[in-house]
Write a protein that holds these residues in place. Structure first.
Motif, PDB file in Angstrom:
ATOM      1  N   ARG A 270     -40.188 -34.608   3.676  1.00 20.43           N
ATOM      2  CA  ARG A 270     -41.123 -33.782   2.895  1.00 20.43           C
ATOM      3  C   ARG A 270     -40.466 -33.470   1.556  1.00 20.43           C
ATOM      4  NH1 ARG A 270     -46.523 -31.729   3.333  1.00 20.43           N
ATOM      5  NH2 ARG A 270     -46.635 -29.779   2.189  1.00 20.43           N
ATOM      6  N   THR A 271     -41.176 -33.728   0.458  1.00 20.40           N
ATOM      7  CA  THR A 271     -40.611 -33.475  -0.870  1.00 20.40           C
ATOM      8  C   THR A 271     -41.272 -32.242  -1.488  1.00 20.40           C
ATOM      9  OG1 THR A 271     -42.191 -34.697  -2.255  1.00 20.40           O
ATOM     10  CG2 THR A 271     -40.512 -35.996  -1.099  1.00 20.40           C
ATOM     11  N   ASP A 272     -40.801 -31.893  -2.686  1.00 19.88           N
ATOM     12  CA  ASP A 272     -41.387 -30.766  -3.420  1.00 19.88           C
ATOM     13  C   ASP A 272     -42.565 -31.191  -4.289  1.00 19.88           C
ATOM     14  OD1 ASP A 272     -39.510 -28.999  -2.379  1.00 19.88           O
ATOM     15  OD2 ASP A 272     -38.062 -29.419  -3.981  1.00 19.88           O
ATOM     16  N   PHE A 273     -42.909 -32.468  -4.235  1.00 17.52           N
ATOM     17  CA  PHE A 273     -44.021 -32.964  -5.035  1.00 17.52           C
ATOM     18  C   PHE A 273     -45.313 -32.928  -4.218  1.00 17.52           C
ATOM     19  CE2 PHE A 273     -40.391 -34.709  -7.243  1.00 17.52           C
ATOM     20  CZ  PHE A 273     -40.760 -34.614  -8.581  1.00 17.52           C
ATOM     21  N   GLY A 274     -46.416 -33.163  -4.908  1.00 17.74           N
ATOM     22  CA  GLY A 274     -47.708 -33.212  -4.244  1.00 17.74           C
ATOM     23  C   GLY A 274     -48.716 -33.882  -5.155  1.00 17.74           C
ATOM     24  N   TYR A 275     -49.928 -33.974  -4.681  1.00 15.76           N
ATOM     25  CA  TYR A 275     -51.023 -34.563  -5.464  1.00 15.76           C
ATOM     26  C   TYR A 275     -51.973 -33.450  -5.864  1.00 15.76           C
ATOM     27  CZ  TYR A 275     -49.258 -39.180  -4.413  1.00 15.76           C
ATOM     28  OH  TYR A 275     -48.462 -40.301  -4.344  1.00 15.76           O
ATOM     29  N   TYR A 276     -52.211 -33.348  -7.168  1.00 18.32           N
ATOM     30  CA  TYR A 276     -52.935 -32.208  -7.733  1.00 18.32           C
ATOM     31  C   TYR A 276     -54.222 -32.654  -8.419  1.00 18.32           C
ATOM     32  CZ  TYR A 276     -48.806 -29.329  -6.942  1.00 18.32           C
ATOM     33  OH  TYR A 276     -47.758 -28.633  -6.352  1.00 18.32           O
ATOM     34  N   LEU A 277     -55.224 -31.776  -8.328  1.00 15.79           N
ATOM     35  CA  LEU A 277     -56.478 -31.965  -9.051  1.00 15.79           C
ATOM     36  C   LEU A 277     -56.357 -31.239 -10.381  1.00 15.79           C
ATOM     37  CD1 LEU A 277     -59.429 -32.916  -9.175  1.00 15.79           C
ATOM     38  CD2 LEU A 277     -60.063 -30.768  -8.063  1.00 15.79           C
ATOM     39  N   LEU A 278     -56.544 -31.972 -11.474  1.00 16.33           N
ATOM     40  CA  LEU A 278     -56.337 -31.416 -12.811  1.00 16.33           C
ATOM     41  C   LEU A 278     -57.630 -31.421 -13.614  1.00 16.33           C
ATOM     42  CD1 LEU A 278     -53.059 -33.357 -13.717  1.00 16.33           C
ATOM     43  CD2 LEU A 278     -53.258 -31.166 -12.559  1.00 16.33           C
ATOM     44  N   ARG A 279     -57.791 -30.372 -14.413  1.00 14.94           N
ATOM     45  CA  ARG A 279     -58.915 -30.283 -15.348  1.00 14.94           C
ATOM     46  C   ARG A 279     -58.411 -29.666 -16.638  1.00 14.94           C
ATOM     47  NH1 ARG A 279     -62.035 -26.005 -15.933  1.00 14.94           N
ATOM     48  NH2 ARG A 279     -61.711 -25.282 -13.799  1.00 14.94           N
ATOM     49  N   SER A 280     -58.773 -30.256 -17.758  1.00 10.56           N
ATOM     50  CA  SER A 280     -58.311 -29.759 -19.052  1.00 10.56           C
ATOM     51  C   SER A 280     -58.839 -28.354 -19.303  1.00 10.56           C
ATOM     52  CB  SER A 280     -58.761 -30.695 -20.169  1.00 10.56           C
ATOM     53  OG  SER A 280     -58.474 -30.136 -21.436  1.00 10.56           O
ATOM     54  N   GLU A 281     -57.966 -27.470 -19.758  1.00  8.16           N
ATOM     55  CA  GLU A 281     -58.378 -26.101 -20.084  1.00  8.16           C
ATOM     56  C   GLU A 281     -59.251 -26.073 -21.342  1.00  8.16           C
ATOM     57  OE1 GLU A 281     -54.648 -24.135 -20.472  1.00  8.16           O
ATOM     58  OE2 GLU A 281     -54.382 -23.818 -18.320  1.00  8.16           O
ATOM     59  N   ALA A 282     -59.164 -27.124 -22.146  1.00  7.18           N
ATOM     60  CA  ALA A 282     -59.927 -27.152 -23.400  1.00  7.18           C
ATOM     61  C   ALA A 282     -61.355 -27.631 -23.198  1.00  7.18           C
ATOM     62  CB  ALA A 282     -59.219 -28.058 -24.414  1.00  7.18           C
ATOM     63  N   ALA A 283     -61.622 -28.277 -22.072  1.00  6.66           N
ATOM     64  CA  ALA A 283     -62.960 -28.833 -21.835  1.00  6.66           C
ATOM     65  C   ALA A 283     -63.793 -27.862 -21.004  1.00  6.66           C
ATOM     66  CB  ALA A 283     -62.851 -30.172 -21.114  1.00  6.66           C
ATOM     67  N   ALA A 284     -65.028 -27.644 -21.443  1.00 11.63           N
ATOM     68  CA  ALA A 284     -65.927 -26.760 -20.698  1.00 11.63           C
ATOM     69  C   ALA A 284     -66.491 -27.525 -19.507  1.00 11.63           C
ATOM     70  CB  ALA A 284     -67.064 -26.285 -21.600  1.00 11.63           C
ATOM     71  N   PRO A 285     -66.312 -27.039 -18.290  1.00 13.09           N
ATOM     72  CA  PRO A 285     -66.843 -27.747 -17.120  1.00 13.09           C
ATOM     73  C   PRO A 285     -68.373 -27.698 -17.102  1.00 13.09           C
ATOM     74  CG  PRO A 285     -65.968 -25.604 -16.472  1.00 13.09           C
ATOM     75  CD  PRO A 285     -65.624 -25.786 -17.920  1.00 13.09           C
ATOM     76  N   PHE A 286     -68.989 -28.776 -16.666  1.00  6.03           N
ATOM     77  CA  PHE A 286     -70.445 -28.837 -16.557  1.00  6.03           C
ATOM     78  C   PHE A 286     -70.819 -28.896 -15.080  1.00  6.03           C
ATOM     79  CE2 PHE A 286     -68.517 -32.891 -17.400  1.00  6.03           C
ATOM     80  CZ  PHE A 286     -69.106 -33.787 -16.516  1.00  6.03           C
ATOM     81  N   ASP A 287     -72.111 -28.773 -14.793  1.00  9.23           N
ATOM     82  CA  ASP A 287     -72.557 -28.609 -13.411  1.00  9.23           C
ATOM     83  C   ASP A 287     -72.073 -29.722 -12.497  1.00  9.23           C
ATOM     84  OD1 ASP A 287     -73.794 -26.274 -14.081  1.00  9.23           O
ATOM     85  OD2 ASP A 287     -75.805 -27.137 -14.247  1.00  9.23           O
ATOM     86  N   GLU A 288     -72.258 -30.985 -12.927  1.00  5.63           N
ATOM     87  CA  GLU A 288     -71.854 -32.104 -12.077  1.00  5.63           C
ATOM     88  C   GLU A 288     -70.345 -32.106 -11.848  1.00  5.63           C
ATOM     89  OE1 GLU A 288     -75.708 -33.140 -14.014  1.00  5.63           O
ATOM     90  OE2 GLU A 288     -73.796 -32.294 -14.689  1.00  5.63           O
ATOM     91  N   CYS A 289     -69.584 -31.728 -12.873  1.00  2.00           N
ATOM     92  CA  CYS A 289     -68.124 -31.666 -12.750  1.00  2.00           C
ATOM     93  C   CYS A 289     -67.726 -30.617 -11.715  1.00  2.00           C
ATOM     94  CB  CYS A 289     -67.504 -31.357 -14.109  1.00  2.00           C
ATOM     95  SG  CYS A 289     -65.701 -31.331 -14.128  1.00  2.00           S
ATOM     96  N   ARG A 290     -68.398 -29.469 -11.743  1.00  6.74           N
ATOM     97  CA  ARG A 290     -68.103 -28.415 -10.761  1.00  6.74           C
ATOM     98  C   ARG A 290     -68.410 -28.882  -9.345  1.00  6.74           C
ATOM     99  NH1 ARG A 290     -70.714 -25.258 -14.770  1.00  6.74           N
ATOM    100  NH2 ARG A 290     -69.292 -23.860 -15.898  1.00  6.74           N
ATOM    101  N   ILE A 291     -69.483 -29.638  -9.181  1.00  7.49           N
ATOM    102  CA  ILE A 291     -69.856 -30.132  -7.855  1.00  7.49           C
ATOM    103  C   ILE A 291     -68.760 -31.048  -7.309  1.00  7.49           C
ATOM    104  CG2 ILE A 291     -71.462 -31.648  -6.622  1.00  7.49           C
ATOM    105  CD1 ILE A 291     -73.679 -30.531  -8.464  1.00  7.49           C
ATOM    106  N   VAL A 292     -68.265 -31.958  -8.148  1.00  5.13           N
ATOM    107  CA  VAL A 292     -67.201 -32.877  -7.722  1.00  5.13           C
ATOM    108  C   VAL A 292     -65.914 -32.107  -7.442  1.00  5.13           C
ATOM    109  CG1 VAL A 292     -65.780 -34.849  -8.387  1.00  5.13           C
ATOM    110  CG2 VAL A 292     -68.220 -34.816  -8.954  1.00  5.13           C
ATOM    111  N   GLU A 293     -65.594 -31.156  -8.305  1.00  4.83           N
ATOM    112  CA  GLU A 293     -64.381 -30.358  -8.130  1.00  4.83           C
ATOM    113  C   GLU A 293     -64.438 -29.569  -6.825  1.00  4.83           C
ATOM    114  OE1 GLU A 293     -61.590 -27.284 -10.751  1.00  4.83           O
ATOM    115  OE2 GLU A 293     -63.585 -27.856 -11.470  1.00  4.83           O
ATOM    116  N   ASP A 294     -65.572 -28.942  -6.554  1.00  6.17           N
ATOM    117  CA  ASP A 294     -65.724 -28.170  -5.311  1.00  6.17           C
ATOM    118  C   ASP A 294     -65.623 -29.077  -4.089  1.00  6.17           C
ATOM    119  OD1 ASP A 294     -66.030 -25.885  -6.789  1.00  6.17           O
ATOM    120  OD2 ASP A 294     -68.207 -25.798  -6.606  1.00  6.17           O
ATOM    121  N   TRP A 295     -66.188 -30.271  -4.198  1.00  3.06           N
ATOM    122  CA  TRP A 295     -66.120 -31.206  -3.069  1.00  3.06           C
ATOM    123  C   TRP A 295     -64.671 -31.616  -2.791  1.00  3.06           C
ATOM    124  CZ3 TRP A 295     -65.071 -36.684  -3.774  1.00  3.06           C
ATOM    125  CH2 TRP A 295     -65.054 -37.385  -2.564  1.00  3.06           C
TER     126      TRP A 295
END
Length: 308
Positions: A270-295
């Motif tokens: 087991r390492t200290d690394f992992g796989y992360y979901l990233l979203r730019s803080e500069a980009a405004a999330p839109f409805d479809e993006c939120r749906i994918v992120e929540d999924w």
């Protein structure tokens, strides 16, 4: 004019009248609206009957607006323009926007693709464009809405959420283990057919590092095959070419299907690394993006946990 005549006429009558007035001919209006000249003439005539007012003076080969027609055109033009603008606006506001989701080759092929059909079944209106790349700069470009990358969770300018950690163990096909029963002995592992990956990231777990983590330092493992992408190395293991390093969550479905086995049982690093979901803080999330992120976060919440 009777009181009943104040009711609005059908919109297509008004559009035919407008096109004919602007074209100064029924032929021109026919081409503009892509309907027959006869249909244009009929709609204009029905509009005149609706109001009981002549709107055009008809010549042998030409038409011209009557004073009443010119006055009527001036009054309806702003209203028709407003209707067109409203129509364009509602389409633009509610137009389905595809979500560009970038991921490493390993995550895209082994973790994301086997799950996409379930997402599509539940969210038919959401389109996902998958970008598969092991180049961080490509996955984090401005054109990408969401990205799944391996790291420590620290990406300046991006919000991050861990989807799963990094637990690594040897895997091989059942047929390979049957032909090489010594694969269940960690001391014999370096002498077997080991499948390796030529990784671009220096911190990537290699066979030498994995063996060192489990107490087999200064071992030069034999390598049967070297691949430039992780999914190819796993396919090679499924095909019985040798033993590969399996990342939990990426190879779990193949283990559940019986295509791969863990010759050393629960032995893992087991390492200290992992796989992360990233979203730019500069980009405004839109409805479809939120749906994918929540999924994606929901899939993560339901994942199997491995001991640290």
């Amino acid at each position: 004019m009777s009181q009943g005549k104040t009711a609005l006429p059908p919109l297509d009558y008004l559009l035919a009248f407008e096109a004919a007035a602007e074209s100064q001919s029924f032929v021109g209006a026919s081409k503009k609206l892509n309907i027959s000249e006869t249909a244009i003439s009929r709609k204009v005539r029905l509009l005149e009957l609706h109001y009981d007012v002549p709107l055009f003076l008809r010549g042998h080969r030409s038409i011209s607006l009557t004073p009443q027609g010119a006055s009527f055109l001036a009054r309806i033009n702003p209203a028709l323009k407003e209707l067109r603008e409203a129509s364009r606006a509602i389409v633009a506001e509610h137009k389905e926007r595809p979500v560009t989701l970038a991921a490493t080759n390993s995550v895209a092929a082994l973790w994301l693709m086997p799950r996409l059909h379930r997402f599509r079944a539940a969210n038919k209106h959401v389109k996902i464009m998958v970008v598969s790349s092991d180049r961080d700069e490509e996955c984090l470009s401005e054109q990408v809405d969401l990205a799944i990358l391996r790291g420590d969770g620290n990406w300046p300018g991006f919000t991050s959420r861990q989807l799963f950690g990094e637990t690594i163990f040897p895997v091989c096909s059942p047929a390979y283990l049957e032909a090489n029963p010594q694969a269940d002995d960690i001391a014999m592992l370096p002498h077997l057919d080991l499948i390796a990956v030529a990784a671009q990231h220096p911190e990537w777990m290699t066979w030498q590092r994995w063996l060192s983590h489990v107490g087999r330092q200064n071992v030069e493992p034999k390598q049967a095959a070297l691949f430039n992408t992780y999914p190819m190395s796993i396919q090679a293991a499924v095909d019985g070419l040798g033993v590969a390093l399996g990342w939990a969550h990426l190879v779990d479905p193949l283990i559940e299907q019986g295509k791969l086995v863990r010759p050393l049982g629960d032995e893992a690093v087991r390492t200290d690394f992992g796989y992360y979901l990233l979203r730019s803080e500069a980009a405004a999330p839109f409805d479809e993006c939120r749906i994918v992120e929540d999924w994606l976060c929901g899939v993560s919440d339901a994942r199997k946990r491995f001991a640290s």
